[in-house]
Design an enzyme around this catalytic site. Structure first.
Site, PDB file in Angstrom:
ATOM      1  N   ASN A  39      90.649 -64.927 -16.483  1.00 39.62           N
ATOM      2  CA  ASN A  39      91.827 -64.220 -15.961  1.00 39.62           C
ATOM      3  C   ASN A  39      92.715 -65.078 -15.063  1.00 39.62           C
ATOM      4  OD1 ASN A  39      89.956 -64.173 -13.899  1.00 39.62           O
ATOM      5  ND2 ASN A  39      90.454 -62.102 -13.238  1.00 39.62           N
ATOM      6  N   GLY A  74      82.854 -64.774 -12.197  1.00 37.66           N
ATOM      7  CA  GLY A  74      82.773 -63.937 -13.390  1.00 37.66           C
ATOM      8  C   GLY A  74      82.174 -62.594 -13.043  1.00 37.66           C
ATOM      9  N   SER A  75      81.521 -61.986 -14.010  1.00 43.08           N
ATOM     10  CA  SER A  75      81.006 -60.633 -13.812  1.00 43.08           C
ATOM     11  C   SER A  75      79.754 -60.647 -12.927  1.00 43.08           C
ATOM     12  CB  SER A  75      80.674 -60.018 -15.170  1.00 43.08           C
ATOM     13  OG  SER A  75      79.703 -60.806 -15.823  1.00 43.08           O
ATOM     14  N   VAL A 112      76.390 -61.328 -15.000  1.00 39.52           N
ATOM     15  CA  VAL A 112      76.077 -62.735 -15.286  1.00 39.52           C
ATOM     16  C   VAL A 112      75.804 -63.486 -13.977  1.00 39.52           C
ATOM     17  CG1 VAL A 112      76.923 -64.893 -16.289  1.00 39.52           C
ATOM     18  CG2 VAL A 112      77.397 -62.725 -17.441  1.00 39.52           C
ATOM     19  N   GLY A 113      76.555 -63.155 -12.953  1.00 43.20           N
ATOM     20  CA  GLY A 113      76.382 -63.811 -11.658  1.00 43.20           C
ATOM     21  C   GLY A 113      74.951 -63.690 -11.128  1.00 43.20           C
ATOM     22  N   GLU A 134      81.307 -65.697  -7.190  1.00 42.59           N
ATOM     23  CA  GLU A 134      82.482 -64.848  -6.933  1.00 42.59           C
ATOM     24  C   GLU A 134      82.535 -63.844  -8.076  1.00 42.59           C
ATOM     25  OE1 GLU A 134      84.242 -65.216  -4.212  1.00 42.59           O
ATOM     26  OE2 GLU A 134      83.281 -67.076  -3.596  1.00 42.59           O
ATOM     27  N   CYS A 154      90.233 -59.639 -10.432  1.00 45.88           N
ATOM     28  CA  CYS A 154      89.097 -59.205  -9.615  1.00 45.88           C
ATOM     29  C   CYS A 154      89.593 -58.436  -8.399  1.00 45.88           C
ATOM     30  CB  CYS A 154      88.274 -60.402  -9.186  1.00 45.88           C
ATOM     31  SG  CYS A 154      89.267 -61.695  -8.475  1.00 45.88           S
ATOM     32  N   GLU A 179      85.546 -68.973  -1.429  1.00 44.09           N
ATOM     33  CA  GLU A 179      86.337 -70.027  -2.051  1.00 44.09           C
ATOM     34  C   GLU A 179      87.607 -70.178  -1.214  1.00 44.09           C
ATOM     35  OE1 GLU A 179      86.396 -69.104  -6.518  1.00 44.09           O
ATOM     36  OE2 GLU A 179      85.334 -70.989  -6.195  1.00 44.09           O
TER      37      GLU A 179
HETATM   38  P1  NAD Z   1      81.896 -63.232 -17.551  1.00 42.76           P
HETATM   39  O1  NAD Z   1      80.834 -63.075 -16.522  1.00 42.76           O
HETATM   40  O2  NAD Z   1      81.688 -62.605 -18.863  1.00 42.76           O
HETATM   41  O3  NAD Z   1      82.147 -64.778 -17.847  1.00 42.76           O
HETATM   42  C1  NAD Z   1      82.482 -65.685 -16.827  1.00 42.76           C
HETATM   43  C2  NAD Z   1      82.078 -67.079 -17.263  1.00 42.76           C
HETATM   44  O4  NAD Z   1      80.655 -67.142 -17.330  1.00 42.76           O
HETATM   45  C3  NAD Z   1      82.580 -67.500 -18.642  1.00 42.76           C
HETATM   46  O5  NAD Z   1      82.920 -68.861 -18.620  1.00 42.76           O
HETATM   47  C4  NAD Z   1      81.367 -67.262 -19.521  1.00 42.76           C
HETATM   48  O6  NAD Z   1      81.348 -68.057 -20.680  1.00 42.76           O
HETATM   49  C5  NAD Z   1      80.245 -67.657 -18.590  1.00 42.76           C
HETATM   50  N1  NAD Z   1      78.931 -67.084 -18.906  1.00 42.76           N
HETATM   51  C6  NAD Z   1      78.638 -65.959 -19.579  1.00 42.76           C
HETATM   52  N2  NAD Z   1      77.309 -65.798 -19.684  1.00 42.76           N
HETATM   53  C7  NAD Z   1      76.732 -66.841 -19.040  1.00 42.76           C
HETATM   54  C8  NAD Z   1      75.393 -67.222 -18.765  1.00 42.76           C
HETATM   55  N3  NAD Z   1      74.362 -66.500 -19.181  1.00 42.76           N
HETATM   56  N4  NAD Z   1      75.179 -68.342 -18.056  1.00 42.76           N
HETATM   57  C9  NAD Z   1      76.212 -69.079 -17.596  1.00 42.76           C
HETATM   58  N5  NAD Z   1      77.505 -68.778 -17.837  1.00 42.76           N
HETATM   59  C10 NAD Z   1      77.767 -67.661 -18.539  1.00 42.76           C
HETATM   60  O7  NAD Z   1      83.249 -62.728 -16.862  1.00 42.76           O
HETATM   61  P2  NAD Z   1      84.726 -62.675 -17.496  1.00 42.76           P
HETATM   62  O8  NAD Z   1      84.799 -61.506 -18.417  1.00 42.76           O
HETATM   63  O9  NAD Z   1      85.138 -64.002 -18.001  1.00 42.76           O
HETATM   64  O10 NAD Z   1      85.591 -62.382 -16.183  1.00 42.76           O
HETATM   65  C11 NAD Z   1      85.768 -61.118 -15.665  1.00 42.76           C
HETATM   66  C12 NAD Z   1      84.909 -60.911 -14.434  1.00 42.76           C
HETATM   67  O11 NAD Z   1      85.154 -61.939 -13.488  1.00 42.76           O
HETATM   68  C13 NAD Z   1      85.211 -59.623 -13.716  1.00 42.76           C
HETATM   69  O12 NAD Z   1      84.015 -59.019 -13.319  1.00 42.76           O
HETATM   70  C14 NAD Z   1      85.998 -60.076 -12.506  1.00 42.76           C
HETATM   71  O13 NAD Z   1      85.965 -59.221 -11.403  1.00 42.76           O
HETATM   72  C15 NAD Z   1      85.358 -61.379 -12.212  1.00 42.76           C
HETATM   73  N6  NAD Z   1      86.233 -62.226 -11.409  1.00 42.76           N
HETATM   74  C16 NAD Z   1      85.896 -62.429 -10.099  1.00 42.76           C
HETATM   75  C17 NAD Z   1      86.712 -63.204  -9.284  1.00 42.76           C
HETATM   76  C18 NAD Z   1      86.353 -63.449  -7.843  1.00 42.76           C
HETATM   77  O14 NAD Z   1      86.835 -64.411  -7.278  1.00 42.76           O
HETATM   78  N7  NAD Z   1      85.531 -62.614  -7.220  1.00 42.76           N
HETATM   79  C19 NAD Z   1      87.859 -63.782  -9.818  1.00 42.76           C
HETATM   80  C20 NAD Z   1      88.180 -63.548 -11.163  1.00 42.76           C
HETATM   81  C21 NAD Z   1      87.339 -62.774 -11.947  1.00 42.76           C
END
Ligand code: NAD
Length: 502
Positions: free
Chosen positions: A157, A233-234, A237-238, A255, A289, A469
């Protein structure tokens, strides 16, 4: 029909050269506004590609670590200038790959520029402390030292801003980097890495491996040599990333998701609140996010506010983000579209009142794209799933409340804690809210989005693991403290023991 063969094929960047993935496989990236347009083919990398990138970073590390920070900063400053020169082209690419409107993709590139210039200044600071010793003729000081190789995993995003938030501080601190961008928006990382390379970042210092999370992201986290793991990310996964990093005792910053609320009190400037809510709820098609997915409105103005919000959101022009008239672009991919549609059904079943949207848009120019109408649910109560779970789309839940106390209770009653906002003319209530909102970021008379790079960014609760961050706070993720004691007394002086004799 996707124009598969005409699309450019991109490669990983490892040890200073663009390389085909060892898997020999590629992923197709489609334009979410026109699913018949292929933006490009990008490597579907595997563990061997990750290993090669980490090895390249390890090899480059001693030299980069020993390059004086002001020299590192000069290179990064040049990268910032290159990003600035290419801002429009990079923004166009970004809109094509993930859909948000040009105004916002220009902002995304600008954020990378801001971060680069900000951190370039750190090259001549990276301050530690000097402090008195408890003993005579003894000096105490601290330095920030780099850690090694940083594995960086980013979402789609903010396809250039977030890679920059991670790699630029990592580099200024003297680490080498392996970046794994999201599979939905890798082109912006290709552009970003090109700018860094052209600016003179030496071979192996920045490496880019593209591919899917489980196949390419997970090996990067698990690799014993990535001593820093930075993930955005989500939350689901985090948690996995954090668990693996913890097992190996890595520096790890997470994050994650958000469920952000804007509070609108009776005494608020309603027009201002309306503008802020529209921007925070539907900007980036709600896929931020920090997006406002809940609006908590005091009962005295609830009816009027809801009516105006519905009217204004209904007027938003939805379309291809490349068209300057477009105010809201498509959703990033089909899976996300389905998720949003399923939450609309959940909201209806829970008894929330659908006031606007709630459906996919396919008419006219939108036929080939993944468009979802701006959606407003009213009469939402705090325990409904649409008020609790991150939807990540143009769906906002409007909730009536009695006053500040209840608004704070609703706002804080979720598992996330990234951003929050309050609209009120009363400074006392504004300051109370700023103190009591359980989020990492709180805004007064401004929407939940709008972070600036020189301030810490991050959240509480399930939004992360306590790191930040941006700002100077991010340096703590990418460096460790070295404490140096210099005893020039010429005698053995024992801390905590010889002090008694003084
Ligand atoms: P996602 O968790 O699906 O993917 C994020 C990244 O992680 C991608 O590069 C993906 O390929 C990678 N990934 C997926 N599975 C993995 C694994 N098992 N091991 C390691 N890496 C893996 O999230 P998304 O759909 O790309 O993004 C949306 C999410 O990100 C939302 O929940 C949003 O709130 C969050 N987000 C948070 C912030 C913040 O700063 N807090 C900023 C932007 C987005």
């Amino acid at each position: 029909m996707a124009t598969f063969n005409a699309a450019p094929t991109h490669r990983n960047f490892i040890a200073g050269e663009w390389r085909d993935p060892l898997t020999g496989e590629y992923l197709e990236s489609l334009n979410p506004a026109h699913q018949d347009e292929t933006v490009g083919l990008f490597p579907r990398s595997g563990k061997e590609d990750v290993d090669a990138a980490v090895n390249a970073a390890l090899e480059a590390y001693p030299r980069w670590r020993d390059t004086p920070a002001p020299r590192r900063a000069e290179i990064l400053f040049r990268a910032g200038q290159l990003l600035l020169e290419n801002k429009d082209a990079f923004a166009q690419d970004m809109t094509r790959e993930m859909g948000k409107v040009l105004l916002e993709t220009r902002g995304d590139v600008q954020e990378a520029i801001d971060m680069t210039f900000f951190m370039a200044g750190e090259g001549r600071r990276l301050y530690g402390v000097t402090t008195p010793s408890e003993l005579p003729n003894k000096l105490c000081l601290t330095f920030r030292v780099p850690i090694g190789v940083a594995g960086l995993i980013t979402p789609w995003n903010f396809p250039m801003a977030i890679p920059s938030w991670k790699s630029i501080p990592a580099l200024i601190c003297g680490n080498c980097v392996v970046l794994k961008p999201a599979e939905d928006a890798p082109l912006s990382s290709v552009n970003f890495v090109n700018a860094l390379t052209e600016a003179g970042v030496p071979a192996g210092v920045v490496n880019l491996v593209m591919g899917e999370g489980a196949e390419c992201g997970a090996p990067l986290v698990a690799h014993p040599a990535t001593r820093i793991v930075s993930f955005t990310g989500s939350t689901a996964v985090g948690r996995e990333v954090g668990a693996e990093a913890a097992r190996q005792l890595k520096h790890c910053n997470l994050e994650l998701g958000g469920k952000n609320a804007i509070i609108v009190l009776d005494d608020a400037n309603l027009e201002l609140a309306l503008e802020g809510c529209l921007w925070a709820a539907f900007g980036t098609t709600g896929q931020r996010c920090t997006a406002a997915s809940r609006i908590i409105v005091q009962k005295g103005v609830y009816g009027k506010f809801l009516e105006r919000l519905t009217e204004r959101a209904g007027e938003l022009r939805v379309g291809d983000g490349l068209d300057p008239r477009t105010q809201m672009g498509p959703v990033v991919n089909r899976q996300q579209l389905d998720t949003i549609a399923s939450y609309v059904e959940i909201g209806k079943q829970e008894g929330a009142k659908l006031r606007l949207g709630g459906r996919r848009m396919t008419g006219g120019d939108l036929a080939q794209g993944l468009f979802f109408a701006p959606t407003i649910f009213a009469e939402v109560t705090p325990n409904m799933r649409i008020a609790q779970e991150e939807i990540f789309g143009p769906v906002v839940a409007v909730m009536p409340c009695d006053g500040l106390e209840q608004a704070l209770e609703f706002a804080n009653g979720v598992a996330y804690g990234l951003s929050s906002a309050i609209y009120t003319a009363d400074v006392n209530r504004a300051m109370r809210a700023a103190r009591e909102l359980q989020t990492g970021i709180a805004y007064v008379n401004a929407p939940t989005i709008g972070a600036e790079v020189h301030l810490p960014f991050g959240g509480t609760k399930n939004t992360g693991n306590g790191h930040r961050e941006s700002g100077l706070a991010t340096l703590d993720v990418y460096s460790e403290w070295k404490t140096v004691y210099v005893d020039y007394s010429g005698a053995l002086q024992r801390a905590q023991i010889d002090t008694e004799e003084l």
